[in-house]
Design a protein around this motif. Structure first.
Motif, PDB file in Angstrom:
ATOM      1  N   HIS A   1      -3.619 -21.886  -5.965  1.00 51.81           N
ATOM      2  CA  HIS A   1      -3.221 -21.539  -4.504  1.00 51.81           C
ATOM      3  C   HIS A   1      -1.650 -21.242  -4.582  1.00 51.81           C
ATOM      4  CE1 HIS A   1      -6.982 -21.880  -2.612  1.00 51.81           C
ATOM      5  NE2 HIS A   1      -7.057 -23.113  -3.113  1.00 51.81           N
ATOM      6  N   SER A   2      -1.312 -20.124  -4.376  1.00 46.63           N
ATOM      7  CA  SER A   2       0.057 -19.777  -4.430  1.00 46.63           C
ATOM      8  C   SER A   2       0.290 -18.413  -3.615  1.00 46.63           C
ATOM      9  CB  SER A   2       0.731 -19.568  -5.930  1.00 46.63           C
ATOM     10  OG  SER A   2       0.096 -18.537  -6.606  1.00 46.63           O
ATOM     11  N   THR A   3       1.314 -18.058  -3.314  1.00 44.62           N
ATOM     12  CA  THR A   3       1.770 -16.708  -2.758  1.00 44.62           C
ATOM     13  C   THR A   3       1.488 -15.478  -3.803  1.00 44.62           C
ATOM     14  OG1 THR A   3       3.956 -16.204  -3.936  1.00 44.62           O
ATOM     15  CG2 THR A   3       3.806 -17.786  -1.757  1.00 44.62           C
ATOM     16  N   ASP A   4       1.565 -14.270  -2.913  1.00 44.04           N
ATOM     17  CA  ASP A   4       1.043 -13.132  -3.653  1.00 44.04           C
ATOM     18  C   ASP A   4       1.901 -12.798  -4.790  1.00 44.04           C
ATOM     19  OD1 ASP A   4      -0.081 -10.460  -3.958  1.00 44.04           O
ATOM     20  OD2 ASP A   4       1.695  -9.732  -3.075  1.00 44.04           O
ATOM     21  N   ALA A   5       3.131 -12.960  -4.484  1.00 42.61           N
ATOM     22  CA  ALA A   5       4.303 -12.821  -5.587  1.00 42.61           C
ATOM     23  C   ALA A   5       4.151 -13.634  -7.036  1.00 42.61           C
ATOM     24  CB  ALA A   5       5.402 -13.200  -5.137  1.00 42.61           C
ATOM     25  N   GLU A   6       3.708 -14.849  -6.641  1.00 43.39           N
ATOM     26  CA  GLU A   6       3.536 -15.693  -7.646  1.00 43.39           C
ATOM     27  C   GLU A   6       2.194 -15.312  -8.561  1.00 43.39           C
ATOM     28  OE1 GLU A   6       5.362 -19.985  -6.514  1.00 43.39           O
ATOM     29  OE2 GLU A   6       3.801 -19.201  -5.297  1.00 43.39           O
ATOM     30  N   LYS A   7       1.125 -15.085  -7.736  1.00 39.09           N
ATOM     31  CA  LYS A   7      -0.061 -14.640  -8.505  1.00 39.09           C
ATOM     32  C   LYS A   7       0.243 -13.291  -9.314  1.00 39.09           C
ATOM     33  CE  LYS A   7      -3.119 -16.331  -4.957  1.00 39.09           C
ATOM     34  NZ  LYS A   7      -3.982 -16.044  -3.707  1.00 39.09           N
ATOM     35  N   ALA A   8       1.147 -12.440  -8.846  1.00 41.31           N
ATOM     36  CA  ALA A   8       1.304 -11.411  -9.630  1.00 41.31           C
ATOM     37  C   ALA A   8       2.174 -11.353 -10.948  1.00 41.31           C
ATOM     38  CB  ALA A   8       2.228 -10.326  -8.827  1.00 41.31           C
ATOM     39  N   LEU A   9       2.572 -12.559 -11.000  1.00 42.85           N
ATOM     40  CA  LEU A   9       3.184 -13.068 -12.601  1.00 42.85           C
ATOM     41  C   LEU A   9       2.432 -13.464 -13.620  1.00 42.85           C
ATOM     42  CD1 LEU A   9       6.177 -15.325 -10.971  1.00 42.85           C
ATOM     43  CD2 LEU A   9       6.215 -12.918 -11.721  1.00 42.85           C
ATOM     44  N   ASN A  61       9.202   3.907 -10.485  1.00 38.54           N
ATOM     45  CA  ASN A  61      10.266   3.594  -9.457  1.00 38.54           C
ATOM     46  C   ASN A  61      10.039   2.308  -8.308  1.00 38.54           C
ATOM     47  OD1 ASN A  61      12.280   5.579 -10.437  1.00 38.54           O
ATOM     48  ND2 ASN A  61      10.525   7.006  -9.734  1.00 38.54           N
ATOM     49  N   PRO A  62       9.708   1.491  -8.815  1.00 39.80           N
ATOM     50  CA  PRO A  62       9.430   0.374  -7.879  1.00 39.80           C
ATOM     51  C   PRO A  62      10.662   0.259  -6.596  1.00 39.80           C
ATOM     52  CG  PRO A  62       9.779  -0.763  -9.877  1.00 39.80           C
ATOM     53  CD  PRO A  62       9.957   0.637  -9.992  1.00 39.80           C
ATOM     54  N   TYR A  63      11.514   0.050  -6.996  1.00 41.58           N
ATOM     55  CA  TYR A  63      12.705   0.023  -5.881  1.00 41.58           C
ATOM     56  C   TYR A  63      12.654   1.151  -4.918  1.00 41.58           C
ATOM     57  CZ  TYR A  63      14.434  -3.849  -8.930  1.00 41.58           C
ATOM     58  OH  TYR A  63      14.379  -5.040  -9.712  1.00 41.58           O
ATOM     59  N   GLU A  64      12.691   2.077  -5.463  1.00 39.36           N
ATOM     60  CA  GLU A  64      12.850   3.345  -4.523  1.00 39.36           C
ATOM     61  C   GLU A  64      11.395   3.685  -3.704  1.00 39.36           C
ATOM     62  OE1 GLU A  64      13.694   3.346  -7.679  1.00 39.36           O
ATOM     63  OE2 GLU A  64      15.757   3.836  -7.618  1.00 39.36           O
ATOM     64  N   THR A  65      10.255   2.998  -4.097  1.00 36.07           N
ATOM     65  CA  THR A  65       8.994   3.207  -3.279  1.00 36.07           C
ATOM     66  C   THR A  65       8.336   1.957  -2.732  1.00 36.07           C
ATOM     67  OG1 THR A  65       7.851   2.610  -5.621  1.00 36.07           O
ATOM     68  CG2 THR A  65       8.298   5.076  -5.279  1.00 36.07           C
ATOM     69  N   SER A  66       9.361   1.249  -2.329  1.00 38.56           N
ATOM     70  CA  SER A  66       8.985  -0.040  -1.791  1.00 38.56           C
ATOM     71  C   SER A  66       8.257   0.208  -0.308  1.00 38.56           C
ATOM     72  CB  SER A  66      10.279  -1.058  -1.477  1.00 38.56           C
ATOM     73  OG  SER A  66      10.990  -0.475  -0.531  1.00 38.56           O
ATOM     74  N   ASP A  67       8.663   1.186   0.248  1.00 37.71           N
ATOM     75  CA  ASP A  67       7.984   1.884   1.467  1.00 37.71           C
ATOM     76  C   ASP A  67       6.494   2.166   1.317  1.00 37.71           C
ATOM     77  OD1 ASP A  67       8.852   3.976   0.072  1.00 37.71           O
ATOM     78  OD2 ASP A  67       8.766   5.307   1.662  1.00 37.71           O
ATOM     79  N   LEU A  68       6.136   2.443   0.034  1.00 33.24           N
ATOM     80  CA  LEU A  68       4.902   2.812  -0.381  1.00 33.24           C
ATOM     81  C   LEU A  68       3.992   1.486  -0.569  1.00 33.24           C
ATOM     82  CD1 LEU A  68       5.327   6.007  -2.229  1.00 33.24           C
ATOM     83  CD2 LEU A  68       4.421   5.833  -0.188  1.00 33.24           C
ATOM     84  N   TRP A  69       4.509   0.802  -1.714  1.00 32.88           N
ATOM     85  CA  TRP A  69       3.755  -0.212  -1.955  1.00 32.88           C
ATOM     86  C   TRP A  69       3.819  -1.386  -0.869  1.00 32.88           C
ATOM     87  CZ3 TRP A  69       6.461  -4.495  -2.717  1.00 32.88           C
ATOM     88  CH2 TRP A  69       7.771  -4.647  -3.285  1.00 32.88           C
ATOM     89  N   LYS A  70       4.455  -1.579   0.011  1.00 30.32           N
ATOM     90  CA  LYS A  70       4.614  -2.782   0.856  1.00 30.32           C
ATOM     91  C   LYS A  70       3.587  -2.612   1.875  1.00 30.32           C
ATOM     92  CE  LYS A  70       7.990  -1.876   4.244  1.00 30.32           C
ATOM     93  NZ  LYS A  70       9.511  -2.157   4.604  1.00 30.32           N
ATOM     94  N   GLU A  71       2.966  -1.515   1.798  1.00 29.42           N
ATOM     95  CA  GLU A  71       1.637  -1.132   3.016  1.00 29.42           C
ATOM     96  C   GLU A  71       0.394  -1.868   2.236  1.00 29.42           C
ATOM     97  OE1 GLU A  71       2.097  -0.025   5.968  1.00 29.42           O
ATOM     98  OE2 GLU A  71       4.135   0.031   5.467  1.00 29.42           O
ATOM     99  N   ALA A  72       0.357  -2.454   1.040  1.00 29.25           N
ATOM    100  CA  ALA A  72      -0.719  -2.666   0.401  1.00 29.25           C
ATOM    101  C   ALA A  72      -1.122  -4.148   0.886  1.00 29.25           C
ATOM    102  CB  ALA A  72      -0.525  -3.062  -1.305  1.00 29.25           C
ATOM    103  N   LYS A  73      -2.369  -4.345   0.965  1.00 30.66           N
ATOM    104  CA  LYS A  73      -2.996  -5.792   1.341  1.00 30.66           C
ATOM    105  C   LYS A  73      -2.332  -6.723   0.740  1.00 30.66           C
ATOM    106  CE  LYS A  73      -5.865  -8.409   3.404  1.00 30.66           C
ATOM    107  NZ  LYS A  73      -5.823  -8.522   4.982  1.00 30.66           N
ATOM    108  N   ASN A  74      -2.166  -6.582  -0.680  1.00 28.71           N
ATOM    109  CA  ASN A  74      -1.403  -7.692  -1.415  1.00 28.71           C
ATOM    110  C   ASN A  74      -0.415  -6.827  -2.213  1.00 28.71           C
ATOM    111  OD1 ASN A  74      -3.188 -10.122  -1.137  1.00 28.71           O
ATOM    112  ND2 ASN A  74      -4.776  -8.839  -2.080  1.00 28.71           N
TER     113      ASN A  74
END
Length: 397
Positions: A1-9, A61-74
């Protein structure tokens, strides 16, 4: 059990080559990370193929597209999966897939208790039974609970005003903590938290200016009553387990012992602790344990249900994967495997689930705790067909 960010590692050293089926599972994982798991499998897959341009933008471009991927569920897991999909599938810069994809149980405790008692209603709503068609989405028990709770609220003059505010799925999920020893007060606090978390800003938050603490208590009562309708046997089992624990203690037990379907021996033993309060100049009052006191029979009573359910969670994973020799990560009621291994993993889980729910586990538990039928009548099993789990699509989803 961990955060979404930790699971993504998490990444496996051993990857897999992608064939059509592996690619399908990987596409499902990408879509689920963005949409959530309430869509059917093919809708998740189709979203991935329909949004190749978005995935490429996020990957490059993960930094420039944060407005796109931050809409994701995870969002962080989506970004990780999008980068892998881009490298391995879209551009073929790499030829081996290393990112694991996940499958979680649908309300594992209610799945288990409903199936142990062969309750067709609870088995249906927890996705133990197969859907009516291959294209049907998974059953969403939390939405169902919320719908029933709203109808209940509308039928009463003292709660009718709450209907318009009971819109968040997370409110329907609040009662799941009852499986793990939570109280009515905890459910009420989680209702409050749902209103706070769902608000886009403090100014938009309904609590406490529109929905009061008293209102949240009323909502908690409604969702508890609705949950009992959706999972009648599951909640009946919780009540029965509470009676079982009390009777076992009344019989003289100071600890609880049982054997799981994977032949593991579980013993719950709790103690009261002697302690001493020390007042310090910088830390204030610090409580220090000074020794072990008498057995805490109150604590083992409240811990029986959650510990019993968790023992079956681990038993399912152990029965399913004890001889598995491929990359896997497991925790509680979740697995992560490579896309090439997901079909085999889910097949093992279905067969393992069928194995651990065989017979009458609750009767066996009562016998092991030394409580006979005269002291506590056994719960009757229903007519739910346990073999149907072998055809389930969304048991783990």
């Amino acid at each position: 059990h961990s955060t979404d960010a930790e699971k993504a590692l998490l990444k496996f050293a051993d990857g897999c080559k992608m064939d059509k089926r592996s690619e399908w599972w990987a596409a499902q994982a990408v879509g689920a990370a963005f949409l959530g798991s309430r869509k059917n499998l093919q809708e998740r897959v189709q979203w991935t193929y329909d949004n190749a341009e978005l995935i490429t933008e996020v990957a490059e471009n993960p930094y420039e597209t944060s407005d796109l991927w931050k809409e994701a569920k995870n969002e962080w897991q989506f970004m990780q999966l999008a980068a892998e999909w881009h490298k391995v599938v879209l551009t073929k810069q790499e030829h081996v897939w290393h990112v694991p994809i996940a499958a979680d149980a649908t309300a594992s405790g209610l799945q288990l208790l409903s199936s142990i008692l062969r309750d067709p209603v609870g088995m249906r709503y927890s996705n133990v039974l197969p859907p009516t068609s291959a294209s049907a989405p998974p059953e969403d028990s939390y939405i169902t609970v919320l719908d029933i709770a709203r109808r209940m609220a509308a039928s009463r003059p003292d709660t009718a005003h709450l209907v318009e505010h009971m819109q968040y799925r997370s409110i329907g999920k609040t009662t799941m903590v009852l499986l793990y020893g939570a109280t009515f007060i905890t459910v009420g606090d989680r209702v409050i938290k749902a209103f706070i978390d769902e608000a886009e800003s403090k100014e938009d938050c309904l609590y406490p200016n529109v929905v009061t603490k008293k209102d949240c208590g009323l909502i908690a009562k409604l969702v508890i009553a609705a949950s009992r309708q959706v999972f009648p046997a599951g909640f009946a089992a919780l009540d029965w387990l509470s009676k079982l624990a009390k009777q076992a203690v009344k019989n003289g037990s100071t600890d609880f012992c049982w054997t799981t379907p994977s032949n593991d021996h579980i013993k719950i033993r709790e103690y009261q602790y002697n302690s001493h309060d020390i007042r310090t100049s910088h830390l204030g009052k610090v409580r220090v344990a000074t020794g072990v006191g008498e057995p805490d029979t109150n604590k083992i009573q409240t811990s029986l249900a959650p510990n019993y359910i968790h023992s079956f969670d681990q038993s399912l994973l152990k029965v399913s994967f004890s001889d598995w020799d491929k990359p896997i990560a497991v925790i509680h009621d979740c697995i992560k495997v490579l896309p090439s291994d997901m079909d085999a993993a889910l097949d093992r889980i279905r067969r393992g689930f069928h194995t651990i729910c065989q017979g009458n586990p609750l009767d066996k538990l009562a016998t092991e705790l030394g409580v006979d039928e005269e002291q506590l009548p056994r719960l009757k099993q229903g007519n739910g067909d346990l073999t149907k789990v072998l055809d389930s699509i969304y048991l783990f989803n």
